[in-house]
Design a protein around this motif. Structure first.
Motif, mmCIF file in Angstrom:
data_model
loop_
_atom_site.group_PDB
_atom_site.id
_atom_site.type_symbol
_atom_site.label_atom_id
_atom_site.label_comp_id
_atom_site.label_asym_id
_atom_site.label_seq_id
_atom_site.Cartn_x
_atom_site.Cartn_y
_atom_site.Cartn_z
ATOM 1 N N ARG A 80 -10.210 3.787 6.664
ATOM 2 C CA ARG A 80 -8.917 3.466 7.270
ATOM 3 C C ARG A 80 -8.334 4.727 7.914
ATOM 4 N NH1 ARG A 80 -5.062 -0.599 6.332
ATOM 5 N NH2 ARG A 80 -6.271 -1.363 4.551
ATOM 6 N N ASN A 81 -7.695 4.555 9.045
ATOM 7 C CA ASN A 81 -7.014 5.674 9.711
ATOM 8 C C ASN A 81 -5.862 6.141 8.829
ATOM 9 O OD1 ASN A 81 -5.519 7.397 11.400
ATOM 10 N ND2 ASN A 81 -6.126 6.262 13.231
ATOM 11 N N ILE A 82 -5.772 7.446 8.590
ATOM 12 C CA ILE A 82 -4.737 7.970 7.716
ATOM 13 C C ILE A 82 -3.338 7.728 8.272
ATOM 14 C CG2 ILE A 82 -4.597 10.307 8.690
ATOM 15 C CD1 ILE A 82 -4.506 11.307 5.741
ATOM 16 N N GLU A 83 -3.241 7.484 9.580
ATOM 17 C CA GLU A 83 -1.951 7.162 10.175
ATOM 18 C C GLU A 83 -1.434 5.811 9.692
ATOM 19 O OE1 GLU A 83 -0.437 9.397 11.708
ATOM 20 O OE2 GLU A 83 -1.576 10.398 13.291
ATOM 21 N N GLU A 84 -2.301 4.992 9.084
ATOM 22 C CA GLU A 84 -1.904 3.687 8.576
ATOM 23 C C GLU A 84 -1.464 3.740 7.122
ATOM 24 O OE1 GLU A 84 -5.218 1.119 9.203
ATOM 25 O OE2 GLU A 84 -5.292 1.475 11.361
ATOM 26 N N LEU A 85 -1.416 4.939 6.558
ATOM 27 C CA LEU A 85 -1.017 5.126 5.170
ATOM 28 C C LEU A 85 0.163 6.082 5.102
ATOM 29 C CD1 LEU A 85 -4.611 5.746 3.859
ATOM 30 C CD2 LEU A 85 -3.257 3.746 3.245
ATOM 31 N N GLY A 90 1.532 6.819 -0.349
ATOM 32 C CA GLY A 90 0.326 6.000 -0.311
ATOM 33 C C GLY A 90 0.557 4.564 0.099
ATOM 34 N N SER A 91 1.787 4.204 0.445
ATOM 35 C CA SER A 91 2.094 2.830 0.830
ATOM 36 C C SER A 91 1.394 2.452 2.135
ATOM 37 C CB SER A 91 3.606 2.662 0.990
ATOM 38 O OG SER A 91 3.928 1.409 1.568
ATOM 39 N N LEU A 92 1.064 1.158 2.249
ATOM 40 C CA LEU A 92 0.492 0.635 3.490
ATOM 41 C C LEU A 92 1.576 0.137 4.443
ATOM 42 C CD1 LEU A 92 -2.564 -1.355 2.048
ATOM 43 C CD2 LEU A 92 -2.549 0.924 3.051
ATOM 44 N N GLN A 93 2.829 0.154 3.984
ATOM 45 C CA GLN A 93 3.948 -0.311 4.819
ATOM 46 C C GLN A 93 4.481 0.861 5.638
ATOM 47 O OE1 GLN A 93 4.614 -3.607 4.830
ATOM 48 N NE2 GLN A 93 2.941 -3.777 3.351
ATOM 49 N N VAL A 94 3.737 1.235 6.652
ATOM 50 C CA VAL A 94 4.095 2.410 7.457
ATOM 51 C C VAL A 94 5.195 2.058 8.448
ATOM 52 C CG1 VAL A 94 3.255 4.016 9.203
ATOM 53 C CG2 VAL A 94 1.892 3.557 7.177
ATOM 54 N N TYR A 95 6.238 2.884 8.459
ATOM 55 C CA TYR A 95 7.366 2.685 9.375
ATOM 56 C C TYR A 95 7.271 3.602 10.590
ATOM 57 C CZ TYR A 95 12.184 2.938 11.095
ATOM 58 O OH TYR A 95 13.304 2.934 11.886
ATOM 59 N N THR A 96 6.849 4.860 10.365
ATOM 60 C CA THR A 96 6.724 5.834 11.444
ATOM 61 C C THR A 96 5.641 6.834 11.058
ATOM 62 O OG1 THR A 96 7.967 7.401 12.831
ATOM 63 C CG2 THR A 96 8.486 7.367 10.478
ATOM 64 N N ALA A 107 9.500 3.580 5.286
ATOM 65 C CA ALA A 107 10.924 3.746 5.569
ATOM 66 C C ALA A 107 11.653 4.541 4.477
ATOM 67 C CB ALA A 107 11.582 2.383 5.773
ATOM 68 N N PRO A 108 11.437 4.253 3.167
ATOM 69 C CA PRO A 108 12.131 5.049 2.144
ATOM 70 C C PRO A 108 11.756 6.523 2.183
ATOM 71 C CG PRO A 108 11.317 2.993 1.200
ATOM 72 C CD PRO A 108 10.717 3.108 2.553
ATOM 73 N N CYS A 109 10.483 6.831 2.406
ATOM 74 C CA CYS A 109 10.060 8.232 2.476
ATOM 75 C C CYS A 109 10.612 8.916 3.713
ATOM 76 C CB CYS A 109 8.537 8.329 2.430
ATOM 77 S SG CYS A 109 7.817 7.893 0.827
ATOM 78 N N LYS A 110 10.754 8.168 4.785
ATOM 79 C CA LYS A 110 11.357 8.728 5.998
ATOM 80 C C LYS A 110 12.791 9.146 5.744
ATOM 81 C CE LYS A 110 13.490 6.182 8.588
ATOM 82 N NZ LYS A 110 14.912 5.786 8.838
#
Length: 421
Positions: A80-85, A90-96, A107-110
């Motif tokens: 998997r592309n690391i940009e998708e994590l 380690g969440s798969l719910q990438v916001y940015t 989003a929470p980590c952002k």
């Protein structure tokens, strides 16, 4: 640099002698000139150690592990592309995307990243990990003038298991943003990350003011300061922004008590300035002018000192109210200065000693906001004499800390004393 022992109270990691281990040079960049502009090579010194681990050393379990350990599994096993994590959790719910290293952010980590990016400890270093903006125990980068830290978990998860132990055994460690090499394990520094960080902040931060791009160490110059009504030379010198023995290369400060007759030509002749500071009159200071006068005069002089519109030259300002402005004056200040005030509290031993309202475009000031209750504000206003004694000793430590993010933009003299107290 201060001694490692002095940093122990901030839960920073101690280190002991180690050796060089350089791998994965950054020769894959299609734009060598752009890379050189972003990263100045370090001089190889006997007391400077580097850890870069090849991604093949990363642990590859047969089933997806929980939490951040899944990053290595998803990248090395599932390709998997690391940009998708999310690089932080380690969440798969990438916001940015993470602005400093290749990888995503949920989003929470952002939100946490934006809140803690420019917060500093009393030792002058950033108080959270530059990757995940968390971490209990942190490694400090020992590259000259770098203030960044990295947590044990990030280096073990993203660089390779056992990396934290190897760094801990080193004499002097250089961080992943200071090395002339871009990759270590799964941790890959973004090209022109300073541009990316600025764009990230401009896009994601809930602030109407645009952040300036941070300045590489070798391009930073001494700060030029204009202070109105209160002289902060002592505080800036204690933080390392000014040094005894005046001269343009040492930084300079211009202080004015009365600006009634000052016109634009005067300010332009004294300048240019990088920082403009002003405040309402100090508590206990006898003056026949109302607090609003200080606000209006500060705003007037600020317009004279500002950089030309569209300029990318870092320019910062701060106005501090010692709880003297009326609610109407505060509303006027918010309109003129184009932002709501932040309330900074000086709490010692769980006792509220003092507080101030602050308007500023210095990064990180907003993150320090702690609103006062009506009862607390009335109590402090009634304690005029006691608060005046605190202010007479100089700026409250909480206000001094607000200047620490300027280390990302201007030269500072590390031989000056830290911490702040």
């Amino acid at each position: 640099m201060g001694s490692w022992e002095a940093l122990s109270s901030c839960s920073k990691a101690l280190s002991s002698p180690g050796t060089w281990n350089l791998e994965t040079p950054d020769n894959s960049s299609p734009d060598p000139a752009g890379h050189l502009e972003e990263q100045k090579p370090l001089k190889a010194e006997n007391n400077m150690d580097v850890v870069l681990v090849d991604s093949r050393e990363l642990l590859c379990p047969t089933s997806p592990p929980p939490g951040r350990d899944r990053i290595a599994y998803e990248v090395t096993v599932n390709h998997r592309n690391i940009e998708e994590l999310c690089l932080c959790c380690g969440s798969l719910q990438v916001y940015t995307q993470h602005p400093l290293f290749q990888g995503g952010m949920c989003a929470p980590c952002k939100d946490k990243f934006l809140e803690t990016l420019f917060l500093y400890d009393d030792d002058g270093y950033q108080c959270s990990c530059s990757i995940c903006c968390s971490g209990d125990t942190l490694f400090i980068c020992e590259s000259p003038d770098c203030t960044r830290c990295y947590c044990f978990e990030c280096v073990d998860v993203l660089v390779g298991p056992g990396t934290s132990e190897r760094i801990h055994a080193m004499n002097c460690w250089v961080c992943f943003l200071c090395l002339p090499f871009s990759q270590s394990g799964l941790l890959l520094r973004r090209r022109k990350w300073r541009h990316r960080l600025k764009a990230f902040y401009d896009l994601e931060a809930a602030s109407p003011l645009e952040m300036y791009k941070t300045v590489p160490v070798w391009k930073r110059e001494a700060v030029r300061v204009l202070t109105l009504f209160e002289d902060i030379q002592k505080e800036l010198r204690s933080l390392g922004f000014l040094e005894s023995g005046s001269g343009s290369e040492r930084g300079r400060l211009k202080h004015l008590d009365d600006v009634t007759n000052v016109v634009r030509r005067d300010v332009e002749g004294w300048g240019p300035f990088d920082l403009v500071y002003g405040s309402t009159q100090p508590l206990g200071y006898s003056c026949n002018r109302c607090p609003g006068w200080y606000l209006f005069q500060f705003h007037r002089i600020l317009q004279y000192a500002r950089s030309h519109r569209g300029s990318q030259q870092p320019f910062f300002w701060m106005f501090v109210d010692n709880l003297l402005l009326t609610e109407a004056d505060q509303a006027t200040a918010a309109r003129f200065l184009e932002m709501e005030p932040m309330t900074l509290q000086d709490i010692r031993g769980r006792v509220l000693q003092n507080a101030v309202h602050v308007w500023s475009n210095i990064p990180g000031v907003k993150s320090k906001h702690m609103a006062l209750t009506a009862e607390e504000e009335q109590f402090l206003q009634a304690q005029g004499d006691a608060r005046a004694k605190l202010v007479a000793k100089g700026l409250a430590p909480l206000v001094k800390k607000c200047f620490l993010p300027l280390r990302e933009y201007f030269k500072y003299f590390s031989q000056n004393s830290l911490p702040l107290y």
